[in-house]
Design a protein around this motif. Sequence first.
Motif, PDB file in Angstrom:
ATOM      1  N   ARG A  52       0.702  -1.117  -0.065  1.00 30.52           N
ATOM      2  CA  ARG A  52       0.002  -0.077   0.000  1.00 30.52           C
ATOM      3  C   ARG A  52       0.821   1.415  -0.044  1.00 30.52           C
ATOM      4  O   ARG A  52       0.551   2.194  -0.657  1.00 30.52           O
ATOM      5  CB  ARG A  52      -0.960  -0.097   1.269  1.00 30.52           C
ATOM      6  CG  ARG A  52      -2.268  -1.056   1.132  1.00 30.52           C
ATOM      7  CD  ARG A  52      -2.763  -1.183   2.697  1.00 30.52           C
ATOM      8  NE  ARG A  52      -1.894  -1.901   3.450  1.00 30.52           N
ATOM      9  CZ  ARG A  52      -2.350  -2.719   4.806  1.00 30.52           C
ATOM     10  NH1 ARG A  52      -3.591  -2.638   4.716  1.00 30.52           N
ATOM     11  NH2 ARG A  52      -1.338  -3.102   5.358  1.00 30.52           N
ATOM     12  N   VAL A  53       1.899   1.265   0.639  1.00 37.69           N
ATOM     13  CA  VAL A  53       3.022   2.496   0.919  1.00 37.69           C
ATOM     14  C   VAL A  53       3.566   2.525  -0.664  1.00 37.69           C
ATOM     15  O   VAL A  53       3.770   3.594  -0.808  1.00 37.69           O
ATOM     16  CB  VAL A  53       4.056   2.275   1.792  1.00 37.69           C
ATOM     17  CG1 VAL A  53       4.987   3.405   1.865  1.00 37.69           C
ATOM     18  CG2 VAL A  53       3.549   1.959   3.268  1.00 37.69           C
ATOM     19  N   THR A  54       3.875   1.565  -1.182  1.00 41.42           N
ATOM     20  CA  THR A  54       4.269   1.763  -2.643  1.00 41.42           C
ATOM     21  C   THR A  54       3.407   2.065  -3.521  1.00 41.42           C
ATOM     22  O   THR A  54       3.694   3.148  -4.273  1.00 41.42           O
ATOM     23  CB  THR A  54       4.823   0.320  -3.118  1.00 41.42           C
ATOM     24  OG1 THR A  54       6.067  -0.421  -2.310  1.00 41.42           O
ATOM     25  CG2 THR A  54       5.475   0.429  -4.573  1.00 41.42           C
ATOM     26  N   PHE A  55       2.180   1.659  -3.440  1.00 42.03           N
ATOM     27  CA  PHE A  55       1.014   2.209  -4.225  1.00 42.03           C
ATOM     28  C   PHE A  55       0.957   3.680  -4.129  1.00 42.03           C
ATOM     29  O   PHE A  55       0.907   4.283  -5.224  1.00 42.03           O
ATOM     30  CB  PHE A  55      -0.150   1.377  -3.964  1.00 42.03           C
ATOM     31  CG  PHE A  55      -1.321   1.697  -4.723  1.00 42.03           C
ATOM     32  CD1 PHE A  55      -1.535   1.231  -6.144  1.00 42.03           C
ATOM     33  CD2 PHE A  55      -2.306   2.545  -4.304  1.00 42.03           C
ATOM     34  CE1 PHE A  55      -2.675   1.763  -6.852  1.00 42.03           C
ATOM     35  CE2 PHE A  55      -3.554   2.927  -4.974  1.00 42.03           C
ATOM     36  CZ  PHE A  55      -3.594   2.509  -6.354  1.00 42.03           C
ATOM     37  N   ILE A  56       0.647   4.174  -2.962  1.00 37.74           N
ATOM     38  CA  ILE A  56       0.686   5.752  -2.604  1.00 37.74           C
ATOM     39  C   ILE A  56       1.952   6.505  -3.119  1.00 37.74           C
ATOM     40  O   ILE A  56       1.726   7.392  -3.867  1.00 37.74           O
ATOM     41  CB  ILE A  56       0.422   5.932  -1.078  1.00 37.74           C
ATOM     42  CG1 ILE A  56      -0.793   5.213  -0.428  1.00 37.74           C
ATOM     43  CG2 ILE A  56       0.454   7.341  -0.699  1.00 37.74           C
ATOM     44  CD1 ILE A  56      -1.019   5.287   1.035  1.00 37.74           C
ATOM     45  N   TYR A  57       2.973   5.796  -2.944  1.00 36.94           N
ATOM     46  CA  TYR A  57       4.189   6.554  -3.208  1.00 36.94           C
ATOM     47  C   TYR A  57       4.107   6.700  -4.866  1.00 36.94           C
ATOM     48  O   TYR A  57       4.482   7.848  -5.442  1.00 36.94           O
ATOM     49  CB  TYR A  57       5.357   5.819  -2.757  1.00 36.94           C
ATOM     50  CG  TYR A  57       6.762   6.439  -3.168  1.00 36.94           C
ATOM     51  CD1 TYR A  57       7.143   7.519  -2.326  1.00 36.94           C
ATOM     52  CD2 TYR A  57       7.306   5.845  -4.160  1.00 36.94           C
ATOM     53  CE1 TYR A  57       8.412   8.277  -2.694  1.00 36.94           C
ATOM     54  CE2 TYR A  57       8.688   6.735  -4.545  1.00 36.94           C
ATOM     55  CZ  TYR A  57       9.242   7.921  -3.924  1.00 36.94           C
ATOM     56  OH  TYR A  57      10.400   8.425  -4.150  1.00 36.94           O
ATOM     57  N   GLU A  58       4.069   5.593  -5.594  1.00 36.08           N
ATOM     58  CA  GLU A  58       3.882   5.616  -6.983  1.00 36.08           C
ATOM     59  C   GLU A  58       3.134   6.785  -7.556  1.00 36.08           C
ATOM     60  O   GLU A  58       3.125   7.270  -8.504  1.00 36.08           O
ATOM     61  CB  GLU A  58       3.871   4.431  -7.548  1.00 36.08           C
ATOM     62  CG  GLU A  58       5.205   3.603  -7.134  1.00 36.08           C
ATOM     63  CD  GLU A  58       5.414   2.259  -7.660  1.00 36.08           C
ATOM     64  OE1 GLU A  58       4.404   1.647  -8.312  1.00 36.08           O
ATOM     65  OE2 GLU A  58       6.608   1.685  -7.800  1.00 36.08           O
TER      66      GLU A  58
END
Length: 439
Positions: A52-58
């Motif tokens: 989820r953190v990767t998704f938000i960041y990207e």
Amino acid sequence: MADAVNIFWFRRDLRLDDNVGFYEALSGNLPVIPIFIFDKEILDKLPEDDARVTFIYEELQRMRSKLQDDVGSSVAMYYGEPEKVWKELLSDYQVNAVYTNHDYEPYAKERDIAIKEILEKEDVKFHTFKDQVIFEKLEVVKKDGDPYVVYTPYKNTWLERFKEEHKDAEGLRIYYTSSVLDNCIKNSRLPNLSLSDMGFKKSSIEIPEYDVTPTTIEEYEKTRNFPAKNGTTRLGVYLRFGVASPRKMVKKGMQSDNKVFLSELIWREFFMQILYHYPETRDNAFRKKYDRIEWRNNEDEFEKWKTGTTGYKLVDAGMRELNQTGYMHNRVRMLVASFLCKHLLIDWRWGETYFAEKLLDYEMSSNVGNWQWAAGSGVDAAPYFRIFNPITQKDKFDKDRNYISEYVPEHDTDEYPDMMVDHKEARERCLKTYKAAVS
């Protein structure tokens, strides 16, 4: 001091277009600094490769690039405790007003109250807007003002209210931001972050694009119950973080002859207003007598459920899909939840917490609402004596074992475990336990 600015705070609305608060901020007469705060309070509890953190960041990096290319602006990114970040922002800029969109979860409501107090002490206005739902709070309630606790009358009133306000899908306003985007501050070098700055690394989980073509929506009712078919929209995570516009999705649902997809979007709003009106249901049964259930809470059995080694093939396939991909097919979610609460007599809160850790599309209101539904303790819940049979569910929804074979390749070999509990015995034990608690 530098010239005055307004700030727009992105949260659960990671999109530049059809974003109500962002549009309102840009429609003012001051330049707007878009920001996002990675909340240390939330992130410090997550594994370093949380998808989820990767998704938000990207998504944020995509938004930064688009703003840089289109209008020479960006999104300022911060990592820390929101109150400290806001004190820093107030010292760095002459802030006239802060714009953002409503968030309805208990933690978010408390956070916003604290931020509003900080801003008001500095004479900074705090404007918030309805964005992630069509109707909120007290907009769809009974004639006496009480909230609905049964879905169908809520849905009927929701549809009546929609017709009154918008007439039809074409009447629903979409906030096209491109006309005002130039009002973003002209600074393409606003603060940036890397995942490693926050102690994270890129997740190996790939999140598929969502699919809301007219064909998918039209055939949704026919295909959505079969986990081996690619028949769901995979929209959940995109709605959870606001990458997809709720208004555009409702418009698509309204324009289709088949209204099942639209009904699912209304279910989402139904659960949101339940959590808004009854925040205690995050931890307590909506039907209070269900908190008297004497759960067995066997930790070894819970571990078998979590790892997908119960001996029930469809249950195990679902749990392994969740552990490997951060997703589980909706039909299977109902089965695994029922199995935990009723076959194993493990507290629904244990399952809800595990889903919160693993589900990429985790949304507290829907997760709590659906777990309480499965346990029989929530609003509009299945009666406690409704107990899914994992064997007949398997035969009905994965007849050819295609889904099971994908996630439980050893299901037809000696390596696969025996059923950890007999269905008939578990059913009788469940009925006896529930009856003793709620009668």
